[in-house]
Design an enzyme around this catalytic site. Structure first.
Site, PDB file in Angstrom:
ATOM      1  N   HIS A  67       0.751  -1.314  -0.181  1.00 50.45           N
ATOM      2  CA  HIS A  67       0.043  -0.015   0.028  1.00 50.45           C
ATOM      3  C   HIS A  67       1.049   1.174  -0.127  1.00 50.45           C
ATOM      4  O   HIS A  67       2.132   1.239   0.050  1.00 50.45           O
ATOM      5  CB  HIS A  67      -1.030  -0.058   0.927  1.00 50.45           C
ATOM      6  CG  HIS A  67      -0.417   0.230   2.641  1.00 50.45           C
ATOM      7  ND1 HIS A  67       0.172  -1.461   3.012  1.00 50.45           N
ATOM      8  CD2 HIS A  67      -0.270   0.936   3.285  1.00 50.45           C
ATOM      9  CE1 HIS A  67       0.543  -0.886   4.317  1.00 50.45           C
ATOM     10  NE2 HIS A  67       0.417   0.467   4.603  1.00 50.45           N
ATOM     11  N   HIS A  72       5.935   1.920   3.734  1.00 50.13           N
ATOM     12  CA  HIS A  72       5.810   0.656   2.875  1.00 50.13           C
ATOM     13  C   HIS A  72       6.336   1.099   1.507  1.00 50.13           C
ATOM     14  O   HIS A  72       6.567   0.076   0.604  1.00 50.13           O
ATOM     15  CB  HIS A  72       4.619   0.051   2.932  1.00 50.13           C
ATOM     16  CG  HIS A  72       4.151  -0.466   4.215  1.00 50.13           C
ATOM     17  ND1 HIS A  72       4.094  -1.820   4.378  1.00 50.13           N
ATOM     18  CD2 HIS A  72       3.647  -0.027   5.324  1.00 50.13           C
ATOM     19  CE1 HIS A  72       3.555  -2.106   5.683  1.00 50.13           C
ATOM     20  NE2 HIS A  72       3.420  -0.842   6.316  1.00 50.13           N
ATOM     21  N   ASP A 177       0.079  -4.149   5.902  1.00 56.90           N
ATOM     22  CA  ASP A 177      -1.015  -3.940   7.025  1.00 56.90           C
ATOM     23  C   ASP A 177      -2.320  -4.201   6.571  1.00 56.90           C
ATOM     24  O   ASP A 177      -2.828  -4.093   5.341  1.00 56.90           O
ATOM     25  CB  ASP A 177      -0.999  -2.321   7.181  1.00 56.90           C
ATOM     26  CG  ASP A 177       0.504  -1.899   7.727  1.00 56.90           C
ATOM     27  OD1 ASP A 177       1.289  -2.934   7.881  1.00 56.90           O
ATOM     28  OD2 ASP A 177       0.994  -0.722   7.820  1.00 56.90           O
ATOM     29  N   GLU A 202       1.967  -8.531   9.866  1.00 54.69           N
ATOM     30  CA  GLU A 202       2.105  -7.478  10.477  1.00 54.69           C
ATOM     31  C   GLU A 202       1.504  -7.590  12.152  1.00 54.69           C
ATOM     32  O   GLU A 202       0.659  -8.538  12.237  1.00 54.69           O
ATOM     33  CB  GLU A 202       1.395  -6.019  10.181  1.00 54.69           C
ATOM     34  CG  GLU A 202      -0.075  -6.125  10.200  1.00 54.69           C
ATOM     35  CD  GLU A 202      -0.668  -5.036  10.716  1.00 54.69           C
ATOM     36  OE1 GLU A 202      -0.126  -4.318  11.715  1.00 54.69           O
ATOM     37  OE2 GLU A 202      -1.704  -4.465  10.369  1.00 54.69           O
TER      38      GLU A 202
END
Lengths: 676, 768
Positions: A67, A72, A177, A202
């Protein structure tokens, strides 16, 4: 074969997510994030560990970005444009659309506001995004001949995805996530059940268990409504994407329901632009938004208006969304300065604030004065409300996902070390799955499913395609025998399992426990279909690997089959000899056999008694007239009464039919007694 | 068996047990699936079907497993005597709850519940334990990733009759409860497995009602139906969940939640706490008030029981903080508003209510206004001296309102709900009275204007306007009269301003810009006043015309030569209009009108140059006096509401340059008489306008209100990628000829605009 998992970032910490996984020879980089807490070399993952010669193109098969959050994706332009990675990059469509906005925003803040040396330029961002291949949810992408990847919905933020990767038979999932409970504007994570060797998840909230979201929403709405009703202003500092939309939907709904007229403002700029993206990417939002879309776009907020800077000091209650979320700088800080001194006003805080920001200062205790810099001091009289809407799953959600997917191994990343240790222990003890929480730059190796190409014999194929189920009726009278048959079956089940894997031992232990428990209250009737179990894998040096049917094995080996049979020989009474002595011995035998066959069929109505001429057969039990002088299985040597037709009858059976055999023998005995 | 094929059906009838089995055991998977799915259509023995179905739950193909499980579920209607058979089937289904395929798990859930219930019926001594086991297994399925599996799981839970309280409580808590940690629980199971069981059950219902899909939320609400009766503690917890569902987006979820709540109430386990009330206080109070009116006996009983709770505890100080107490009070006062006087509500409750006037009147705003409630409360509590209570009338700060209400007590004493209509009537009468007073008073400002005391005049006008502002728009019967008066006041204000500009010597040369602007506004205002009201009397019309004459003369006195001719033409038209009116009424013209007429006849042939000198404008204006305007009560205000929904700069209407584009409008017309003509005016760049005739007669509705959708064509779409058009509705003024628009087939007369101008966003359609 093994799966090697090199954690370059987010190992026992939150920030710069980056995991390089080697599956059956293919190397994939999951996420390429930056750490927002550092400004030195620690901000980026240590890419040199992937390849000392910096030859990333030959070493990596692809990069997958889950994402658009900076932790990230933040290091991606640096890795591609500065380090020179040229291979494919995969991310979802919304991530691809939103990534340049966040990256450019970050670059501007770094370069323009903090005056740092530029790590990458705007051109770098644009060039980097040219290498991206966008993917859709549940679309299977064949990266190369062996590597397959697929994205699944992860919730969390618009466009967030979990990624499934498969090389040969080794498969894994990297979650990025995710959120296991739905938001108002985003759905819950959704994935299929699959055979997985590894799950990398995560663990931001590794020990937290959250209450019902309705209670949390109510609390927030109550605080906001009370503040407005008493004439105060509400400042909601948020990031432009994500929580802002969530809270806008929440407030807009509430305003509608309660028929409130207080204005809700959104500071112009990023949020307005972001709302536009949400409007376009409806198919990536929650079920509710999708359902109402036909009548109304939920992001067309009825009560939300653009805010003008001149309205900061305008009288009257209102709600204002302002960026950035942690009140570190910019517009939210400007408004905070003006609104904080009034007792009537309310400031909401996001779930997490970086140390040093005003948000962090407000979170730690309730200060009455905040020193902004040497000359500016803010008098804080306003109320503070801590938001409890996190887009991350809680620990129960992580456990639920791990349980649902039941992978062979779990690796935890993106969390705080002590909490991860607790979760790791829970996964191990409660779910019986080995779990790891490597630190940065550590490698975890796990064995993966080995795939072997084998030819199958036609008999094996035949057996596989034909149903072959059996019912196993356990006799509950004799617990010893029941146990015996059980153990026999279990070992046969176990044989086909490969035991080199330590996990299997664990599994086996678990299985044992399960068997034991089911033994005490398990069903009397069980069904089995062993067609695949009957297969045997033959690996000979210099020859192709082959899968055979078990019956073919003896043929292949040139061996005879050995069976252990139990035997018993006893006399049976068949009425007076006079009636039958006229017959020859052959027809006499067949008459007796058919008599026995009739008797057994009536007694054992649920069994198939076959008369095969020479002998009778029930399951594995054979029964024949014994004409031998000295049968070794005989317990009574001679026939006492010569006048009656006493004939020796010899039975033999396999261990599996022990109970039935003795039942038959007892029937024969009754036959004996009954006719006297 | 998708298509009914006679040949096929005859073949099917020939299939007996043996051929069915041989086909099933053949290698073709699709045949197998089909046969299992349609097994019921063959005349097969249930025991054979059972064997086949149970056997094929082991098939490697998921669709075969699913078909076999479905078959087993439908076999559940038959009676099987053999306990081991039932148990075998049930246990196999439990195993399949962990299947890889969604559809198999879904089908397995149905088998688990069907055969689990059968097993419980077969061996009643194990019932409790079995139900617990089924509950645990089903709860673990409520966290499945597949929506249908979750729905099925909750649907199955709905069928359970008894479950241990510990497990139930665990299912509404996401955290593992202490009862499951080590300590021996009521649930029959070994201690080692207890915590594992608890984990499976934990928060099943919490997740269920939080689910993204309304189908799951609805099923979760439904699943509570039977279980809530089992434990009061659980019912309390479940109630909190259900109350949240009353605010759900989906109607079906809300209905299901209500149904479950209803069942709860019927089973006597509904214990509503204050904490559960997520409704707005005013909503609750309003509902209670309505309930009280309809159920007098209930109110009587309740108040008798709780009157002690209502009474304040501490001496002398009234603190009704608890919402509950306020609710009781509202319930109590609702009763006397009804006919039944036999009720004995202690008068002191009414005085308590008076102290809460602000909150109560907020809640009952739709029934009666604050002063009415106050009067009513005072009347009913009259047995107690107000001074004794020492109350601080919250919310009643305006002494005037208070005073008048108290005086009105005799009138409102016999108050009933119908009386509130009377109250509205009263309010209407008040409104028209004050309108009349204001119109009487406003003529006094003319001497002020003439003597140049602009300040004073404007202040008087402002006071008048504020006095009218008290009467809210919308509910009033005399809206027309109110709107007329407000417009009239606005015009007088403009006249005053223009007048003072004209007479001010110092600011010469006049500020032509401001002058022209104000005059324009004045003319438009007068035009609206004359055309936008129906039911004007001759007097009113004459009054307006005189004001128009004044405006014309004011314009002439400006000295701008260019517009003299038109102004003069207008002047004579208006003058003749007045004459015509007076003739009809057989009345004498005023001195002002006489003066104007005399001047006009003196003028003879008009030449622009001679104009200023030949007409003594000052004289004419001096002769004007503002007469008293008698207002008609029957005035109706013509207005329109125009909405272009779903259009903004992000969502423009698309057009092809050069081709017409349709603008969808939502229109509500108020009081437009059928003989009047309406036009849309669409302007694109403030210069060019396009007019479209609105044939509203064909669209139905009555003169008072017409509501309809209308697509307005806009013809002259430009070659621009996007533009904004402004659209509004105009009413043709029958008295003034249009000067510019005739050539385009537009309106013959000038337009008075009856709604706010709306912006329409248009964007060129992009090819490809």
């Amino acid at each position: 074969m093994a799966i090697d998992c090199l954690v370059l970032g987010a190992g026992q910490e939150v920030g710069k997510s980056c995991v390089v996984v080697t599956i059956n020879g293919k190397r994939i980089m999951f996420d390429c994030g930056m750490h927002l807490g550092y400004v030195d070399h620690r901000r980026y993952p240590d890419f040199s560990r992937i390849s000392a010669s910096h030859d990333y193109n030959n070493v990596l098969s692809c990069i997958i970005i889950t994402h658009f959050h900076l932790d990230h994706i933040g290091a991606l332009p640096y890795f591609t444009e500065v380090c020179g990675y040229n291979g494919p990059i995969y991310m979802t469509y919304p991530t691809m659309a939103l990534a340049p906005i966040t990256l450019e925003d970050y670059r501007k803040v770094m370069v323009d506001r903090r005056g740092e040396a530029e790590q990458f330029t705007n051109d770098h961002i644009m060039e980097c995004l040219k290498k991206v291949v966008p993917v859709d949810l549940k679309q299977t992408i064949q990266v190369d001949e062996d590597l397959q990847i697929r994205a699944y919905y992860a919730g969390h933020v618009l466009g967030a995805a979990m990624f499934y990767a498969k090389v040969g038979d080794a498969a894994m999932v990297y979650t990025g996530d995710y959120n296991m409970t739905p938001d108002r504007h985003l759905g819950a994570a959704q994935i299929d059940r699959m055979q997985l060797d590894l799950l990398i998840t995560e663990s931001t909230y590794a020990t937290t268990i959250r209450d019902s979201k309705y209670a949390r929403e109510r609390e927030f709405l109550k605080a906001v409504h009370n503040c407005l009703a008493s004439g105060g202003k509400v400042l909601i500092p948020t990031f432009a994407l994500g929580r802002a939309q969530e809270l806008c939907v929440l407030l807009d709904d509430y305003w509608e329901r309660m028929n409130l007229k207080f204005p809700i403002y959104v500071s112009a700029g990023l949020t307005v632009q972001a709302n536009m993206y949400y409007k376009m990417l409806i198919s990536w939002t929650s079920q509710k938004v999708k359902e109402t879309y036909t009548t109304r776009n939920a992001f067309d907020f009825k009560n939300v208006q653009k805010f003008d800077r001149s309205m900061i000091d305008a009288p009257g209650p209102c709600v204002l969304f302002a960026t950035p979320g942690m009140i570190s700088s910019g517009f939210s800080l400007e408004v905070f300065k003006r609104w904080a001194p009034s007792k009537l006003n309310l400031i909401t805080l996001p779930g997490y604030c970086v140390a040093g920001t005003v948000g962090h200062k407000l979170m730690s205790g309730k200060p009455t004065k905040i020193d902004l810099d040497k000359v500016t001091q803010i008098d804080v009289q306003c109320q503070v409300h801590q938001l409890a809407f996190s887009p991350h799953t809680d620990s129960k959600g992580i456990m639920d996902l791990v349980k649902f997917l039941s992978p062979k191994h779990v690796i935890l990343v993106h969390g705080e070390k002590p909490k991860m240790a607790v979760l790791k222990e829970r996964i191990h003890s409660e779910l019986g799955i080995p779990c790891h929480d490597p630190a940065n730059n550590e490698t975890v190796s796990i064995s993966s499913t080995l795939s072997v190409k084998a030819e199958a014999s036609s008999m094996f194929i035949q057996s596989c395609s034909t149903p072959n189920f059996k019912f196993l009726k356990r006799n509950l009278i004799d617990p010893d025998l029941k146990d015996l048959s059980y153990k026999a079956e279990r070992t046969s089940n176990m044989l086909i399992r490969e035991c080199s894997n330590p996990h299997f031992k664990h599994l086996k232990r678990n299985l044992d426990a399960k068997f034991d428990s089911s033994l005490s209250c398990g069903p009397a009737l069980q069904v089995s279909d062993d067609r695949v179990n009957e297969g045997i894998l033959v690996m000979e040096n210099g020859k192709k690997t082959k899968a055979l049917h078990q019956d073919e094995l003896l043929l292949l080996l040139g061996q005879q089959e050995h069976e252990v049979r139990f035997a018993h020989c006893r006399p049976i009474y068949f009425g007076s000899l006079d009636e039958i002595h006229v017959m020859d011995s052959l027809s006499r035998k067949s008459l007796w056999l058919s008599q026995l066959s009739f008797k057994l069929s009536t007694e054992l109505s649920d069994r198939n008694v076959q008369n095969l001429g020479e002998y009778l057969q029930v399951e594995s039990i054979t029964l024949s007239i014994c004409s031998k002088e000295n049968c070794p299985y005989r317990t009574i040597d001679r026939i006492k009464n010569e006048s009656t037709a006493m004939v020796f009858c010899c039975c033999s059976w396999l261990v599996a039919d022990e109970i039935l055999a003795w039942k038959i023998i007892s029937i024969l005995e009754k036959h004996d007694l009954g006719s006297t | 068996m998708a298509e009914p094929d006679l040949e096929l059906i005859s073949t099917i009838n020939e299939i007996d047990d043996q051929s069915f089995l041989s086909l099933c055991f053949g290698p073709s998977v699709s045949t197998r699936t089909w046969l299992l799915n349609n097994a019921e259509k063959f005349q097969l023995r249930p025991s054979l079907l059972f064997t086949v179905f149970l056997g094929f739950t082991k098939d490697p193909y998921p669709y075969v497993r699913k078909a076999a499980l479905d078959g087993l579920s439908s076999l559940g209607n038959n009676v099987f005597e053999d306990g081991s058979m039932i148990e075998g089937c049930y246990c196999r289904a439990i195993e399949l709850l962990n299947d890889m395929e969604d559809c198999v798990r879904s089908a397995a859930i149905r088998v688990v519940i069907t055969w689990g219930l059968m097993l419980a019926a077969h061996s009643p001594e194990r019932k409790q334990q079995l139900f617990d086991e089924i509950f645990v297994n089903l709860c673990s399925m409520t966290r499945d990733m597949n929506m249908k599996v979750r729905v099925n799981a909750f649907d199955a839970i709905r069928r359970l009759e008894i479950v241990s309280e510990d497990l139930l409580l665990q299912s509404v808590s996401k955290r593992v409860l202490s009862i499951f940690k080590g300590k021996k629980s009521l649930v029959q199971c070994s201690t080692d497995q207890l915590e594992l069981l608890a984990l499976n059950v934990a928060g099943a219902f919490v997740h269920g009602i939080e689910d993204e899909f309304y189908q799951v939320r609805r099923s979760a609400c439904d699943a509570l139906f039977n279980l809530i009766i089992l434990s009061t503690k659980f019912a309390g917890e479940a109630l909190s969940l259900l109350m949240d569902m009353l605010n759900d987006d989906s109607v079906s979820v809300r209905l299901q939640a209500l149904e479950t709540l209803h069942h709860m109430a019927m089973s006597n386990c509904l214990k509503l706490q204050e904490a559960h009330m997520h409704m707005d206080e005013s909503d609750v109070l309003s509902v209670l008030f309505h309930m009280g009116q309809n159920h007098l006996n209930m109110v009587d009983c309740i108040i008798k029981d709780v009157s002690e709770q209502i009474d304040p505890k501490s001496e002398g100080k009234l603190e009704f903080d608890s919402v509950k107490v306020i609710a009781y009070i509202v319930l109590a006062i609702s009763a006397l508003a009804s006919d039944n006087h036999t009720l004995r509500i202690p008068p002191r409750i009414f005085s308590y209510a008076a102290t809460l006037l602000g909150r109560i009147s907020h809640a009952l705003g739709d029934i009666m206004d604050q002063s009415t409630i106050f009067a009513y409360l005072l009347h009913n509590s009259k047995h107690i001296g107000l001074s004794d209570l020492g109350f601080n009338s919250e919310g009643v700060s305006c002494s005037a309102t208070c005073g008048s209400s108290v005086n009105d007590i005799p009138a409102i004493a016999s108050l009933k709900i119908p009386a509130m209509i009377h109250e509205q009537q009263q309010k209407d009468d008040d409104a028209i009275e004050s309108v009349k007073t204001i119109l009487l008073k406003v003529q006094d400002i003319w001497p002020l204007i003439q003597s140049g005391v602009l300040h004073e005049a404007l202040r008087t006008l402002r006071f008048c306007k504020e006095a009218l502002g008290v009467f809210t728009y919308g509910t009033n019967k005399y809206n027309g009269a109110l709107a007329f008066t407000l417009q009239y006041l606005k015009i007088l204000k403009l006249v005053a301003k223009v007048w003072s500009l004209m007479s001010s010597k110092r600011s010469y040369p006049r500020r032509t810009g401001e002058w022209g602007f104000l005059l324009g506004k004045l003319e438009r205002g007068l035009k609206e006043l004359r055309s936008r009201f129906t039911g004007l009397t001759k007097e009113e019309e004459q009054h307006i015309l005189e004001l128009m004459l004044v405006t014309c003369i004011l314009r002439l006195s400006n000295g701008e030569v260019c517009c003299h001719l038109t102004a003069l033409r207008k002047l004579s038209t208006i003058a003749s209009n007045i004459q015509h009116l007076l003739k009809e009424e057989c009345k004498e013209p005023s001195t002002f009108v006489c003066e104007v007429q005399r001047s006009l006849s003196n003028l003879g042939t008009i030449t622009p140059k001679s104009l200023c000198s030949s007409l003594d404008l000052r004289e004419m204006l001096k002769s004007f006096t503002l007469g008293h305007l008698e207002i008609s009560e029957e005035l109706k205000h013509i207005k329109a509401e125009l909405v272009i929904s779903d259009n903004n700069y992000e969502k423009p209407l698309y057009f092809v340059p050069g081709l017409p584009v349709g603008i969808p409008c939502q229109i509500i017309l108020h009081n437009v008489p059928s003989e009047r003509k309406l036009w849309f005016r669409i302007t694109m760049d403030n210069v060019t306008s396009q007019f479209v005739f609105l044939d509203f007669l064909s669209l139905g509705g009555c003169d008072e209100v017409r509501e309809f959708m209308y697509t307005v064509p806009f013809y002259r779409t430009p070659k621009a990628s996007s533009f904004i058009a402004r659209i509004c509705i105009g009413l043709e003024c029958w008295f003034e000829n249009a000067e510019v628009n005739e050539r385009r087939g537009g309106p013959k007369c000038d337009l008075a605009y009856i709604c706010k101008e709306k912006e329409v966003y248009l964007s060129m359609i992009h090819k490809g």
